[in-house]
Design a protein around this motif. Structure first.
Motif, PDB file in Angstrom:
ATOM      1  N   LEU A  43      39.585  43.587  38.403  1.00  0.00           N
ATOM      2  CA  LEU A  43      40.495  42.662  39.088  1.00  0.00           C
ATOM      3  C   LEU A  43      41.322  41.854  38.095  1.00  0.00           C
ATOM      4  O   LEU A  43      42.243  41.139  38.499  1.00  0.00           O
ATOM      5  CB  LEU A  43      39.713  41.735  40.015  1.00  0.00           C
ATOM      6  CG  LEU A  43      38.901  42.437  41.113  1.00  0.00           C
ATOM      7  CD1 LEU A  43      38.255  41.416  42.034  1.00  0.00           C
ATOM      8  CD2 LEU A  43      39.762  43.411  41.908  1.00  0.00           C
ATOM      9  N   VAL A  58      44.205  44.556  38.525  1.00  0.00           N
ATOM     10  CA  VAL A  58      44.682  44.732  39.895  1.00  0.00           C
ATOM     11  C   VAL A  58      44.019  43.639  40.737  1.00  0.00           C
ATOM     12  O   VAL A  58      42.876  43.777  41.166  1.00  0.00           O
ATOM     13  CB  VAL A  58      44.325  46.125  40.446  1.00  0.00           C
ATOM     14  CG1 VAL A  58      44.810  46.273  41.885  1.00  0.00           C
ATOM     15  CG2 VAL A  58      44.935  47.210  39.576  1.00  0.00           C
ATOM     16  N   PRO A  59      44.690  42.512  40.956  1.00  0.00           N
ATOM     17  CA  PRO A  59      44.049  41.379  41.614  1.00  0.00           C
ATOM     18  C   PRO A  59      43.704  41.660  43.075  1.00  0.00           C
ATOM     19  O   PRO A  59      44.458  42.328  43.791  1.00  0.00           O
ATOM     20  CB  PRO A  59      45.101  40.265  41.514  1.00  0.00           C
ATOM     21  CG  PRO A  59      46.399  40.989  41.390  1.00  0.00           C
ATOM     22  CD  PRO A  59      46.092  42.221  40.597  1.00  0.00           C
ATOM     23  N   PHE A  78      42.391  51.408  37.592  1.00  0.00           N
ATOM     24  CA  PHE A  78      42.773  50.000  37.664  1.00  0.00           C
ATOM     25  C   PHE A  78      43.303  49.528  36.304  1.00  0.00           C
ATOM     26  O   PHE A  78      44.320  48.839  36.230  1.00  0.00           O
ATOM     27  CB  PHE A  78      41.581  49.143  38.079  1.00  0.00           C
ATOM     28  CG  PHE A  78      41.161  49.342  39.500  1.00  0.00           C
ATOM     29  CD1 PHE A  78      41.532  48.430  40.483  1.00  0.00           C
ATOM     30  CD2 PHE A  78      40.373  50.419  39.879  1.00  0.00           C
ATOM     31  CE1 PHE A  78      41.149  48.596  41.788  1.00  0.00           C
ATOM     32  CE2 PHE A  78      39.983  50.609  41.192  1.00  0.00           C
ATOM     33  CZ  PHE A  78      40.372  49.694  42.159  1.00  0.00           C
ATOM     34  N   SER A 115      40.286  36.536  40.498  1.00  0.00           N
ATOM     35  CA  SER A 115      41.074  37.553  39.821  1.00  0.00           C
ATOM     36  C   SER A 115      41.901  36.953  38.687  1.00  0.00           C
ATOM     37  O   SER A 115      42.036  37.552  37.610  1.00  0.00           O
ATOM     38  CB  SER A 115      41.996  38.255  40.829  1.00  0.00           C
ATOM     39  OG  SER A 115      41.259  38.887  41.859  1.00  0.00           O
ATOM     40  N   ASN A 137      46.890  50.613  35.539  1.00  0.00           N
ATOM     41  CA  ASN A 137      47.954  50.277  36.490  1.00  0.00           C
ATOM     42  C   ASN A 137      49.022  49.304  36.007  1.00  0.00           C
ATOM     43  O   ASN A 137      50.191  49.472  36.336  1.00  0.00           O
ATOM     44  CB  ASN A 137      47.343  49.727  37.782  1.00  0.00           C
ATOM     45  CG  ASN A 137      48.410  49.449  38.827  1.00  0.00           C
ATOM     46  OD1 ASN A 137      49.083  50.348  39.294  1.00  0.00           O
ATOM     47  ND2 ASN A 137      48.574  48.182  39.161  1.00  0.00           N
ATOM     48  N   PRO A 138      48.685  48.216  35.264  1.00  0.00           N
ATOM     49  CA  PRO A 138      49.720  47.230  34.936  1.00  0.00           C
ATOM     50  C   PRO A 138      50.958  47.851  34.278  1.00  0.00           C
ATOM     51  O   PRO A 138      50.857  48.742  33.448  1.00  0.00           O
ATOM     52  CB  PRO A 138      49.006  46.276  33.969  1.00  0.00           C
ATOM     53  CG  PRO A 138      47.576  46.335  34.389  1.00  0.00           C
ATOM     54  CD  PRO A 138      47.365  47.783  34.753  1.00  0.00           C
ATOM     55  N   GLU A 177      53.624  48.285  38.930  1.00  0.00           N
ATOM     56  CA  GLU A 177      52.261  47.947  39.337  1.00  0.00           C
ATOM     57  C   GLU A 177      52.141  47.473  40.782  1.00  0.00           C
ATOM     58  O   GLU A 177      51.072  47.547  41.383  1.00  0.00           O
ATOM     59  CB  GLU A 177      51.670  46.887  38.414  1.00  0.00           C
ATOM     60  CG  GLU A 177      52.293  45.517  38.517  1.00  0.00           C
ATOM     61  CD  GLU A 177      51.663  44.512  37.573  1.00  0.00           C
ATOM     62  OE1 GLU A 177      50.476  44.665  37.261  1.00  0.00           O
ATOM     63  OE2 GLU A 177      52.358  43.594  37.134  1.00  0.00           O
ATOM     64  N   HIS A 178      53.218  46.981  41.364  1.00  0.00           N
ATOM     65  CA  HIS A 178      53.106  46.326  42.665  1.00  0.00           C
ATOM     66  C   HIS A 178      52.649  47.271  43.778  1.00  0.00           C
ATOM     67  O   HIS A 178      51.926  46.871  44.681  1.00  0.00           O
ATOM     68  CB  HIS A 178      54.442  45.680  43.039  1.00  0.00           C
ATOM     69  CG  HIS A 178      54.855  44.598  42.096  1.00  0.00           C
ATOM     70  ND1 HIS A 178      55.648  44.846  41.005  1.00  0.00           N
ATOM     71  CD2 HIS A 178      54.550  43.276  42.060  1.00  0.00           C
ATOM     72  CE1 HIS A 178      55.834  43.715  40.338  1.00  0.00           C
ATOM     73  NE2 HIS A 178      55.178  42.757  40.943  1.00  0.00           N
ATOM     74  N   VAL A 200      48.883  47.597  43.651  1.00  0.00           N
ATOM     75  CA  VAL A 200      48.287  46.316  44.030  1.00  0.00           C
ATOM     76  C   VAL A 200      48.386  46.112  45.548  1.00  0.00           C
ATOM     77  O   VAL A 200      47.421  45.711  46.205  1.00  0.00           O
ATOM     78  CB  VAL A 200      48.968  45.153  43.284  1.00  0.00           C
ATOM     79  CG1 VAL A 200      48.505  43.800  43.829  1.00  0.00           C
ATOM     80  CG2 VAL A 200      48.664  45.245  41.793  1.00  0.00           C
ATOM     81  N   ASP A 201      49.547  46.389  46.110  1.00  0.00           N
ATOM     82  CA  ASP A 201      49.734  46.183  47.540  1.00  0.00           C
ATOM     83  C   ASP A 201      48.839  47.107  48.365  1.00  0.00           C
ATOM     84  O   ASP A 201      48.221  46.680  49.347  1.00  0.00           O
ATOM     85  CB  ASP A 201      51.199  46.400  47.926  1.00  0.00           C
ATOM     86  CG  ASP A 201      52.102  45.278  47.431  1.00  0.00           C
ATOM     87  OD1 ASP A 201      51.558  44.243  46.975  1.00  0.00           O
ATOM     88  OD2 ASP A 201      53.329  45.433  47.496  1.00  0.00           O
ATOM     89  N   ASN A 208      45.215  45.986  48.212  1.00  0.00           N
ATOM     90  CA  ASN A 208      44.942  44.796  49.017  1.00  0.00           C
ATOM     91  C   ASN A 208      45.044  45.065  50.515  1.00  0.00           C
ATOM     92  O   ASN A 208      44.327  44.443  51.309  1.00  0.00           O
ATOM     93  CB  ASN A 208      45.851  43.653  48.579  1.00  0.00           C
ATOM     94  CG  ASN A 208      45.317  42.958  47.342  1.00  0.00           C
ATOM     95  OD1 ASN A 208      44.293  42.279  47.385  1.00  0.00           O
ATOM     96  ND2 ASN A 208      45.988  43.152  46.212  1.00  0.00           N
TER      97      ASN A 208
END
Length: 251
Positions: free
Chosen positions: A140, A143-144, A226, A152, A229-230, A234-235, A238-239, A242
């Motif tokens: 996390l 990837v929060p 994970f 996170s 990913n950054p 990345e969004h 992450v989306d 979540n």
């Protein structure tokens, strides 16, 4: 990391990943000292693992950290490995009011505590052979999980600190490692029975195998997507992550 013949202090070593690491390292011929706030849990771990030791302290209290660091250096002068594992994880609401007590407790435990603990021991560790400072962060950090935004964030900050500290210690004998677990079956977020989470024993077994290599980041296979990913795109990951979490946890 050398997996035997060390003297190791593990914060948060009385339960979950901390206890799993403590027992695995104990079984490999290391002197292991576990630290934490709950005396009963510490006593249980020591009773189940003859030869292991425990110290009670509060990772959120600077005076307690300084006291336990002095005690460790005096009682275990061969101490050469610190594993900063203590952590707390609670759901919050980044889209609304964030409880200040939760915010302060999480930041103090997950970020300030490990920094303070390492600071109190680093000069001693610099004098030891095969010295290691390790931090348990999380996938996390990369990837929060929006449902635990503060947690996170502390793990992302800890990852950043690890990178800086590794650079600053580049000319010393101290190695700086980061253990970034995926979702594991522990008491965090009541995950002990979560089918989607990685069984603790499987996580410890895979982690120990990587820990015994020259890797600076200790990642099990399921954590690697994970970590990768950054970046500019990345969004999307992450989306989607979540959205699945909201469906799973019903929020």
């Amino acid at each position: 990391m050398k997996l035997s013949g060390n003297t190791i202090f593990i914060t948060g070593g009385a339960s979950g990943i901390g206890r799993g690491l403590a027992e695995a390292l104990h079984q490999r011929g290391n002197k292991v000292i576990v630290g934490g706030r709950r005396r009963g849990y510490l006593d249980e771990v020591v009773a189940a693992n003859p030869g292991m030791a425990a110290v009670e302290f509060d990772i959120t209290d600077p005076a307690s950290i300084e006291r336990v660091a002095a005690q460790l250096i005096a009682d275990y002068p061969d101490l050469n490995v610190l594993i900063n594992n203590a952590g707390v994880m609670q759901p919050d609401n980044a889209g609304g009011h964030v409880d200040d007590a939760l915010l302060v407790s999480t930041v103090e435990t997950n970020l300030m505590g490990p920094i303070r603990m390492t600071s109190a021991l680093i000069d001693h560790l610099k004098t030891r052979d095969n010295a290691v400072v390790a931090y348990t962060s999380s996938v996390l950090a990369f990837v929060p999980l929006a449902l635990t935004a503060v947690y996170s964030s502390t793990k992302a900050a800890l990852h950043s600190y690890v990178l800086s500290q590794r650079f600053m210690l580049r000319d010393t004998a101290v190695r700086v490692l980061e253990i970034a677990p995926p979702w594991v079956r522990t008491d965090l977020m009541n995950s002990r029975e979560a089918e989607q989470a990685m069984p603790l024993d499987a996580f410890i077994e895979e982690t120990m195998a990587v820990l015994g290599t020259d890797a600076d980041e200790i990642l099990v296979e399921s954590a690697k997507p994970f970590r990768a990913n950054p970046g500019p795109g990345e969004h999307g990951f992450v989306d989607e992550f979540n959205k699945g979490a909201v469906e799973l946890f019903g929020r």
